[in-house]
Design a protein around this motif. Sequence first.
Motif, short mmCIF file in Angstrom:
data_model
loop_
_atom_site.label_atom_id
_atom_site.label_comp_id
_atom_site.label_asym_id
_atom_site.label_seq_id
_atom_site.Cartn_x
_atom_site.Cartn_y
_atom_site.Cartn_z
N SER A 48 0.76 -1.22 0.09
CA SER A 48 0.07 -0.07 -0.09
C SER A 48 0.69 1.50 -0.03
CB SER A 48 -1.01 0.00 1.35
OG SER A 48 -0.20 -0.19 2.37
N ARG A 49 2.15 1.40 0.54
CA ARG A 49 3.09 2.32 0.73
C ARG A 49 3.43 2.91 -0.80
NH1 ARG A 49 6.39 -2.04 1.95
NH2 ARG A 49 7.88 -2.35 0.39
N VAL A 50 3.09 2.04 -1.76
CA VAL A 50 3.49 2.51 -3.12
C VAL A 50 2.45 3.65 -3.56
CG1 VAL A 50 3.70 1.84 -5.49
CG2 VAL A 50 4.56 0.40 -3.87
N GLY A 51 1.40 3.32 -3.28
CA GLY A 51 0.36 4.60 -3.58
C GLY A 51 0.59 6.05 -2.80
N LEU A 52 1.21 5.84 -1.67
CA LEU A 52 1.62 7.11 -0.88
C LEU A 52 2.75 7.84 -1.43
CD1 LEU A 52 1.28 5.94 2.75
CD2 LEU A 52 -0.50 6.94 1.64
N GLU A 53 3.42 7.10 -2.53
CA GLU A 53 4.64 7.68 -3.07
C GLU A 53 4.11 9.13 -3.93
OE1 GLU A 53 8.38 8.74 -4.48
OE2 GLU A 53 7.58 7.43 -2.91
N ASN A 54 3.15 8.95 -4.40
CA ASN A 54 2.45 10.29 -5.42
C ASN A 54 2.20 11.24 -4.41
OD1 ASN A 54 2.52 8.43 -7.62
ND2 ASN A 54 0.28 7.90 -7.44
N PHE A 55 1.87 11.19 -3.20
CA PHE A 55 1.40 12.48 -2.57
C PHE A 55 2.82 12.91 -1.91
CE2 PHE A 55 -2.44 10.12 -1.93
CZ PHE A 55 -3.49 11.09 -2.19
N ARG A 56 3.81 11.98 -1.47
CA ARG A 56 4.96 12.59 -1.22
C ARG A 56 6.13 13.05 -2.06
NH1 ARG A 56 10.44 11.48 -1.45
NH2 ARG A 56 9.97 10.25 -3.03
N LYS A 57 5.95 12.67 -3.14
CA LYS A 57 6.43 13.36 -4.62
C LYS A 57 5.89 14.70 -4.78
CE LYS A 57 7.65 12.08 -9.55
NZ LYS A 57 7.44 10.84 -10.29
N LEU A 58 4.66 14.56 -4.83
CA LEU A 58 4.07 15.92 -5.27
C LEU A 58 4.27 16.97 -4.16
CD1 LEU A 58 2.07 17.29 -7.35
CD2 LEU A 58 0.16 16.21 -5.95
N ASN A 59 4.24 16.68 -2.80
CA ASN A 59 4.53 17.57 -1.70
C ASN A 59 6.09 18.23 -1.89
OD1 ASN A 59 2.05 17.62 -0.56
ND2 ASN A 59 2.76 15.78 1.01
N LEU A 60 7.10 17.11 -2.36
CA LEU A 60 8.24 17.76 -2.32
C LEU A 60 8.47 18.62 -3.69
CD1 LEU A 60 10.42 14.40 -2.00
CD2 LEU A 60 10.23 16.25 -0.61
N VAL A 61 7.86 18.55 -4.56
CA VAL A 61 7.99 19.68 -5.98
C VAL A 61 7.44 20.90 -5.69
CG1 VAL A 61 7.10 19.96 -8.29
CG2 VAL A 61 8.04 17.62 -7.57
N LEU A 62 6.06 20.60 -4.79
CA LEU A 62 5.44 21.97 -4.61
C LEU A 62 6.28 22.65 -3.74
CD1 LEU A 62 1.64 20.58 -4.22
CD2 LEU A 62 2.60 21.94 -6.15
N ASP A 63 6.96 21.97 -2.53
CA ASP A 63 7.49 22.70 -1.60
C ASP A 63 8.93 23.30 -2.27
OD1 ASP A 63 5.95 22.07 0.36
OD2 ASP A 63 7.39 20.23 1.11
N GLU A 64 9.48 22.73 -3.56
CA GLU A 64 10.68 23.12 -4.06
C GLU A 64 10.34 24.24 -4.99
OE1 GLU A 64 13.80 21.84 -7.55
OE2 GLU A 64 12.77 20.22 -6.29
N PHE A 65 9.01 24.45 -5.56
CA PHE A 65 8.62 25.68 -6.62
C PHE A 65 7.89 26.60 -5.69
CE2 PHE A 65 10.03 22.26 -9.87
CZ PHE A 65 11.10 23.10 -10.59
N GLN A 66 7.07 26.13 -4.82
CA GLN A 66 6.01 26.93 -4.26
C GLN A 66 5.32 27.85 -5.46
OE1 GLN A 66 7.46 29.50 -0.84
NE2 GLN A 66 8.86 27.92 -0.57
#
Length: 209
Positions: A48-66
């Motif tokens: 199930s943790r594979v599905g959580l990767e999309n949220f983690r990855k998206l948060n990282l990109v949003l934090d980088e570019f804001q």
Amino acid sequence: MQLNYGNQDFIMHSSGSLYWPSRNILFVADVHFGKVDHFRKNGSALPSRVGLENFRKLNLVLDEFQPEEVIFLGDLFHSTQNKDWDRFVAWVKLRKEKLVLIIGNHDIIPQYHFEDLGIKVLPHLVDETLFLSHHPEEKNGLFNICGHLHPGYRLRGEGRQQLKLSCFYKKKQQLILPAFGAFTGHFLIEPQDDEDVFVVSDDLVISIR
């Protein structure tokens, strides 16, 4: 990796997203939220943790570019509502960015569910000289930014080594983004001489030229 079209500059990010600095907009294609849970429900032995990767990855990109705005270029969800929908609702409530969804062929969740969350839903969008869509489309005088294909490229070594990587696929008047989501697969492309491919690997985006 920077990309220029006309008088506009874009940044191709190793996540597969595309950032438009002058407008502070982030483009993301083919997240396919809920795909892992969809396959798990149908008997596939996926953690199930594979599905959580999309949220983690998206948060990282949003934090980088804001960015001020995020435009999802279709296939935000893979199928009907499942556990990922509840996670998505909670995620949206924590975000401050303006969210826009351009409908893709997998986006079968009723439109009003997204609108109730404050997400603008459109079939396509014209912004200055850009034509934003899910499916690749050609429009005279406009540069098409889209998704859908999940483009990938096969790198071959001098021996028999092979490596398949996601890529940005650029044609004269079009840029096809790689699938952002985990567990989405590739459609391997064979570019023409006047086309370019930018492969994505870890924290790098590299032109095969």
